[in-house]
Every structure is written in C-alpha cells, then in structure tokens.
Design a protein around this motif. Sequence first.
Motif, PDB file in Angstrom:
ATOM      1  N   LEU A   1       0.832  -1.202   0.000  1.00 31.39           N
ATOM      2  CA  LEU A   1       0.000   0.000   0.000  1.00 31.39           C
ATOM      3  C   LEU A   1       0.864   1.249   0.000  1.00 31.39           C
ATOM      4  O   LEU A   1       1.978   1.233   0.542  1.00 31.39           O
ATOM      5  N   ALA A   2       0.345   2.322  -0.539  1.00 36.12           N
ATOM      6  CA  ALA A   2       1.015   3.615  -0.394  1.00 36.12           C
ATOM      7  C   ALA A   2       1.152   3.921   1.093  1.00 36.12           C
ATOM      8  O   ALA A   2       2.123   4.542   1.521  1.00 36.12           O
ATOM      9  N   GLU A   3       0.203   3.415   1.884  1.00 38.53           N
ATOM     10  CA  GLU A   3       0.183   3.649   3.322  1.00 38.53           C
ATOM     11  C   GLU A   3       0.978   2.597   4.101  1.00 38.53           C
ATOM     12  O   GLU A   3       1.284   2.794   5.253  1.00 38.53           O
ATOM     13  N   SER A   4       1.265   1.440   3.541  1.00 39.68           N
ATOM     14  CA  SER A   4       2.127   0.387   4.070  1.00 39.68           C
ATOM     15  C   SER A   4       1.785  -0.958   3.443  1.00 39.68           C
ATOM     16  O   SER A   4       2.107  -1.176   2.305  1.00 39.68           O
ATOM     17  N   HIS A   5       1.078  -1.903   4.166  1.00 47.20           N
ATOM     18  CA  HIS A   5       0.852  -3.214   3.557  1.00 47.20           C
ATOM     19  C   HIS A   5      -0.314  -3.993   4.174  1.00 47.20           C
ATOM     20  O   HIS A   5      -0.743  -3.724   5.292  1.00 47.20           O
ATOM     21  N   LEU A   6      -0.764  -4.979   3.399  1.00 43.76           N
ATOM     22  CA  LEU A   6      -1.702  -6.014   3.835  1.00 43.76           C
ATOM     23  C   LEU A   6      -1.066  -7.350   3.501  1.00 43.76           C
ATOM     24  O   LEU A   6      -0.609  -7.543   2.366  1.00 43.76           O
ATOM     25  N   CYS A   7      -1.017  -8.275   4.458  1.00 42.25           N
ATOM     26  CA  CYS A   7      -0.561  -9.648   4.201  1.00 42.25           C
ATOM     27  C   CYS A   7      -1.590 -10.623   4.752  1.00 42.25           C
ATOM     28  O   CYS A   7      -2.097 -10.444   5.861  1.00 42.25           O
TER      29      CYS A   7
END
Length: 124
Positions: free
Chosen positions: A65-71
């Motif tokens: 994500l532009a904001e960080s991540h999803l896993c």
Amino acid sequence: MQGLHLTADLRQCGCDAALLTDAIRLGAHCVQAVDDAGLQAVAQLFHTFPATAQGPGGVTATVLLAESHLCVHTWPETGAVTLDVYVCNFGGDHSAKAHALLNTLLALFQPAHYQQKELLRGLV
C-alpha cells in the motif's frame, strides 16, 4: 513513522474453501477490500504453495500500500488464516481505513473464532 499495526489469527473459517487455496481469487478479494477501505494499492504478490500430504497448499497474498501493507496467509488443512494490516499515519490518520479493511476480511473469511491485536507503532 507513527502507524497502526493490526493483526488477527482466524480459526475454523467458514468461507468458500477456494479462498484458502486459490491465490488469484484471494488476491482479487484483497485488492477490492483495500480499494473499498479507501487505501491505495501500489503493488501485489499472490502465491499458492504446493500441496502436501496434509492437503492442498495454502496461499500468501500481499498487497503493498502507499500507506504500508496487507498480508494474508492461509492454512487450508486447518481452516486457519492470519491477517496483517499496517498503515503509516505520517501524512494523515489512516487508522479507520485499517480497521475497515480488517473488518472486511473478517467478514470474508467468516471465522468461528479469532483473536485480534492492535499495536501503535513509532511512538517516541
């Protein structure tokens, strides 16, 4: 570097079993959930692990994500899933979007039991 890290460990998921074994299908749901939450996907990687003596292989789905991540990691042999949502709040507070994303995924997997944790990161 202030951010919010949400995790959830899901057990006895009542979802369609294909979500636990089909990387492309799970990935499409993840990307849609990210978009629905108002977060911005910038890259993605979806991988299905090979079958073993215990059954079909699980899946790892990662959305950068532009904001960080999803896993998302699945264990079809036990009906288990782990979720990891991390958002940075440097340019704005994305906490509500992170919670919305996690709630969408909880509804998708329909766990009989789950444990959720929340960690504020980067606080000095």
